[in-house]
Design an enzyme around this catalytic site. Structure first.
Site, PDB file in Angstrom:
ATOM      1  CB  CYS A 119      34.987  44.329  38.603  1.00 49.89           C
ATOM      2  SG  CYS A 119      34.671  45.061  37.170  1.00 49.89           S
ATOM      3  CG  HIS A 124      35.654  40.032  37.246  1.00 50.48           C
ATOM      4  ND1 HIS A 124      34.480  40.275  38.110  1.00 50.48           N
ATOM      5  CD2 HIS A 124      35.725  40.759  36.389  1.00 50.48           C
ATOM      6  CE1 HIS A 124      33.894  41.380  37.613  1.00 50.48           C
ATOM      7  NE2 HIS A 124      34.721  41.856  36.428  1.00 50.48           N
ATOM      8  CD  GLU A 157      33.736  37.454  40.205  1.00 47.20           C
ATOM      9  OE1 GLU A 157      35.130  37.754  40.678  1.00 47.20           O
ATOM     10  OE2 GLU A 157      33.353  38.331  39.501  1.00 47.20           O
TER      11      GLU A 157
END
Lengths: 782, 238
Positions: free
Chosen positions: B86, B203, B205
């Site tokens: 990002c 994302h 994660e």
């Protein structure tokens, strides 16, 4: 420079009554100077002093064994969640600023509530909001074309949502839920209520107290400017065109980047143990933070304005003391540990200054250019604002509301169009246009995102502020916290007492539907001008209802906010006591969402299909009456708190037993809208939806108007789905637990089919979903 | 493995990256403050998401001048693995470590939602463990995620298989509706020519644990770990 002389006109301009001015003279034994008058005016505004509402607020239940910091003690209440962990949360309004400048008004509302939370020593981990605007779509009866009012309401919605997104996303806090309502009463008076929740260990609670005589007082954050001059006073008067124009300068400008740095620096600083007390400079800025910290510690405080970082030359003491420039903190440091503080502020590249010391004089002393410009008793300034017991009189309109009878409303014969229109009605339609603009996933804790009854967040090791010298440790067990924010203000308008009970009951019901048990409540009382006895009646009755309901659900009030004067020349808003309730979910497997999970499950209704003792059969104040008949009247549904509580407890027991696959409460739009939402509210991903059809048979509920059966909003009802094999068992268990339960039908297919004693109807789910999902986006496409 | 996670002022997904590396994957993670001039000796570096420097001027534009970026440049040139997520992707583009640029979403609004990704090249340290034909469900959350590069650059990247992921439908169809931001060719993530530096807007994660709705993002980190384990002896001392 000569300061203005104190005249009755000047006193009036500061929103102080002649009696209040007399009281000031009595406290001081002399005339205040101009700066002191300004200081009194903001500290004694409703926003800071609760002078009109204090006697009412005292009736709220505020105690429970889990409450570690209670209502009114500090910037936010704190509740124990086990294993030495706690949560701090609060809701606060930024209505007036958002009406004048929606983007910055809403953004700084978010900034302010986040500061209230990290000021307590907690790491902010999620945000929620409650928003209200005038209509964004044209009433079908009106001619085509968009009126100036509607265009303005859209501008406000767009600006407010953009401002919340700007601030929250950049700060890095997930905005995980909320509510948005549209009603003509909010035209020109939008409501922006922002909620924030943070996490900390019990031993990390920070206090806003100026303790330790001789301790240095630090200022940290950006320089003080003329923006936001006397915003608290601005918020404490009616909003007129003139005041909005004059007060544009009272709207602050937010800098979420700065806030993120200030937050990280403050949490790092608190971990060192060098801090004696800390408070944010929110409403009434430097004035409020200095006198409140001194008042809480029963000390005094002395500051020098020449040391306060200033944005430009020539700022007067009056301006510096009353400025509401954002992202500033006041930090009282243990003497001798100044170097640690400076090191951390420098690491984060934050402007800071040592501006004064804690004294034992009990006074708030402010110096400028070597002379004393303010010398006031801190405690009396902070705590001795006048308290008013205002006159209350039942509003005249309530007689008409009670006289309204269903006999004047022809029943439906075909409900197909009504359901479509309700689902596309912006207050009921999907709010995806709003929440897709919020980062609702940052921090890796969002377990149930916007779109279900309550948002659920996971508290894990990094949700807790750092402990010095220790790497972050995994928690004994991750915690699950659910949040719901609710208020059907139409009900409150039509019956302030009953409607307020419903606001609390609905919040608690939403928590129960998600698998959570309530921990506590924070309330945001948005009302009109309390000098009007009819408005004060709404306020008093509302507080009575809220108190009673919070007691029953064992969800004590830990703090909140009062926003009065929400009216403009066209009238006052509907009384809107926004309730944000926080609950805890014991185990991960208890987390429950509102949408049907798979084909072939049984659909059960917990609670009676309709409240037969209600002459309006749940249609009073309903979305259906507004949408189908253009009527906002009738006594709202009754709220039987004991029955409601029994329902929530039964639902939780069933969830714990592992048999509930989905649970959704029936609220706006009644049973038919709730069913449709169960069918299609699960968004798997962008442009990818799970649609699960349903076939429901209501013919066993006889002798009831069709509109009341499908769209009535009787309270105390929850739709659940269970494996078909378990249906009989679950119904039996519900009955043992004292709750009526009815098998309505089965999930599956691509349509919503409803059969009643009078007919059978079918809606194509894709079409219903399209209406519901796109309604707001289409209105906002402009 | 030892991951270094860069921390700029107002990085706000830094802790999320640490959480996944440490507590989900069981490897070690070290936060590196942007004023540091050395990275230490990490096996890989993550430039996390957030709003470094408040996104002022231009997303990622100021962060590229932080002292740590000099060290990162050297690390990347020596072949070290770098993943930008990002805002991290935006920083790597601004710093010239990745081709192209990220501009305002076509909707002119921030978008936060789950999207599907089709993995275009599985020949990279970031995609080697992604099963063929599996679309990945990973969320996006950005206001400036519209990937842009001029046509010759795109053509060269395609030729060198530098496009790692494109936005797609659940079935893997790369269609305009599937893109949350209007990126050229639905591009969601790319790598450099030497394939050791990659960036993506989604994302991973946030999609590494079942409780958050998807574990597909883990495949990216597991790819990196697998690649490092296979290559470890070769790049022990650069």
């Amino acid at each position: 420079m000569t300061e203005p002389r104190i005249t009755p006109e000047l006193v009036q301009k500061h929103n102080l009554t002649p009696e209040e001015y007399e009281k000031i003279l009595g406290i001081l034994g002399r005339e205040p100077n101009y700066t002191e008058l300004g200081v009194f005016s903001v500290m004694w505004s409703e926003h800071c002093s609760y002078k009109n509402t204090r006697p009412l607020l005292k009736t709220f239940p505020t105690k429970s064994p889990k409450i570690l910091v209670g209502a009114g003690e500090e910037n936010a209440g704190i509740i124990d969640i086990g294993d030495g962990l706690a949560i701090a949360f609060k809701i606060e309004s930024h209505n007036h600023p958002s009406a004048v400048e929606p983007f910055q008004g809403a953004a700084t509302g978010v900034g302010g509530i986040i500061r209230d939370i990290f000021t307590m020593g907690a790491r902010p981990v999620c945000a929620v909001n409650s928003l209200r605007f005038g209509p964004i779509t044209q009433a079908p009866s009106k001619s085509s074309g968009v009126t100036a009012e509607i265009a303005n309401n859209r501008r406000l919605l767009s600006g407010v949502v953009g401002g919340i997104a700007h601030y929250g996303n950049c700060f890095g806090i997930p905005t995980i839920g909320g509510e948005v309502y549209f009603d003509p009463c909010y035209e020109g008076n939008p409501l922006v209520n922002a909620f924030c929740l943070g996490v900390l260990r019990h031993d990390q609670i920070a206090r806003g107290s100026a303790t330790g005589v001789g301790n240095p007082v630090f200022y940290v954050g950006p320089a003080t400017g003329r923006d936001g001059l006397a915003g608290a006073a601005f918020a404490s008067q009616d909003l007129t065109d003139e005041s909005a124009q004059q007060q544009r300068g009272a709207v602050q400008v937010g800098d979420p980047f700065m806030e993120k740095l200030v937050c990280e620096a403050c949490l790092e600083l608190l971990a060192t143990g060098a801090v004696a007390g800390m408070q944010d400079m929110g409403a009434a800025g430097l004035t409020c933070s200095t006198c409140e910290t001194a008042a809480r510690a029963d000390t005094g405080i002395e500051i020098e304005l020449d040391k306060v970082p200033q944005r430009g030359p020539g700022m007067t003491p009056y301006e510096i003391m009353l400025s509401e420039s954002q992202e500033r903190m006041l930090v009282i440091v243990h003497k001798g540990r100044e170097e640690e503080v400076k090191r951390i502020f420098d690491k984060w590249d934050l402007p800071w200054s040592e501006i004064g010391t804690v004294t034992d004089s009990g006074r708030m002393v402010v110096k400028h250019g070597g002379t004393v410009v303010v010398d006031l008793p801190a405690r009396q300034l902070a705590d001795d604002a006048p308290v008013y017991h205002r006159e209350a009189r039942e509003p005249a309109y309530l007689a008409g509301v009670r006289a309204f009878s269903l006999a004047t409303v022809p029943d439906l014969t075909d409900p197909r169009e009504a359901l479509s229109r309700l689902l596309a009605w912006p207050s009921i339609a999907s709010k995806n246009w709003v929440f897709r603009q919020y980062d609702h996933m940052v921090r890796n804790g969002s377990v149930v995102c916007p779109g279900s009854d309550a948002a659920v967040i996971r508290i894990k090791h990094d949700s807790v502020p750092p402990v010095p010298g220790q790497p972050p440790q995994a928690l004994a067990q991750d915690k699950l916290i659910a949040v719901s924010v609710d208020c059907n203000a139409t009900y409150v308008y039509l019956d302030p007492y009953e409607g307020s009970k419903i606001a609390v009951a609905e919040a608690a019901r939403n928590l129960a539907c998600s698998g959570a048990v309530p921990l506590g409540t924070t309330d945001n009382l948005n009302f009109g001008n309390p000098h009007n006895p009819e408005i004060f009646h709404q306020l008093a009755e509302s507080v009575r209802g809220l108190s009673e309901a919070c007691r029953v659900f064992r969800a004590p009030v830990t703090g909140g906010n009062v926003s009065l004067y929400n009216q403009n020349p066209n009238g006052a808003i509907d009384p809107t006591p926004t309730i944000a309730m926080v609950g805890q979910i014991e185990r991960e497997e208890h987390i429950t969402t509102q949408w049907f999970k798979e084909d072939g499950d049984a659909i059960l209704l917990l609670g009676a299909p309709v409240d037969g003792s209600d002459p309006m059969l749940g249609l009073g104040g309903s979305a259906f009456l507004k949408v189908a008949h253009g009527t906002k009247s009738g006594t709202p549904p009754r709220c039987d708190l004991e029955k409601e509580k029994q329902l929530h407890e039964a639902l939780l027991a069933l969830i714990y037993s592992g048999e509930i696959k989905s649970a959704h409460d029936c609220s706006d739009g009644g049973l038919a809208v709730a069913l449709a939402e169960c069918c299609f509210s699960h968004q798997k991903a962008r442009d990818t939806f799970q649609l699960t059809g349903a076939s429901v048979d209501l013919s066993s509920v006889s002798d009831l108007r069709l509109d009341a059966l499908l769209f009535g909003e009787s309270q105390g009802r929850v739709l659940v789905s269970v494996s078909a094999l378990n249906a009989v068992k679950v119904i039996e268990r519900a009955r043992i637990l004292g709750v009526a339960a009815l098998n309505l039908g089965i999930t599956g297919g691509t349509a919503l089919n409803i059969r009643t004693g009078t007919g059978e109807w079918s809606w194509d789910l894709r079409e219903l979903h399209r209406l519901w999902w796109n309604a707001i986006a289409e209105a906002m496409r402009i | 493995m030892n991951f270094a996670i860069l921390q700029f002022p107002a990085s706000n997904c830094d802790q999320d990256a640490v959480h996944v590396v440490r507590h989900v994957l069981g490897h070690s993670a070290q936060m590196i403050w942007h004023k540091e001039s050395s990275l230490g000796e990490p096996d890989a570096v993550i430039v996390p998401g957030g709003f470094s420097y408040g996104d002022y001027l231009r997303t990622g534009a100021i962060a590229q001048f932080s002292p740590v970026m000099q060290a990162l440049r050297g690390y990347a040139e020596a072949g070290g693995l770098v993943l930008g997520i990002c805002n991290g992707f935006q920083i790597l583009c601004e710093a010239g470590l990745l081709p192209g640029a990220l501009i305002r979403n076509r909707s002119l609004q921030f978008r936060c939602e789950q999207v599907f990704l089709k993995t275009i090249s599985r020949d990279s340290p970031f995609t080697c463990k992604v099963p063929a034909d599996k679309t990945l469900k990973i969320p996006v959350a950005h206001g400036d995620g519209c990937y842009y590069a001029d046509a010759p650059t795109i053509a060269r990247m395609e030729e060198k298989q530098q496009i790692l992921w494109r936005y797609s439908t659940e079935q893997g169809e790369v269609s305009g509706m599937a893109s949350p931001n209007g990126s050229v060719g639905n591009i969601a993530g790319v790598c450099n020519e030497s394939r050791n530096v990659a960036g993506l807007m989604p994302h991973p994660e946030r999609a590494s644990e079942a409780i958050l709705g998807s574990e597909d993002g883990r495949l990216l980190f597991e790819s990196m770990i697998d690649w490092l384990q296979r290559r470890k002896p070769a790049c022990a001392t650069p």
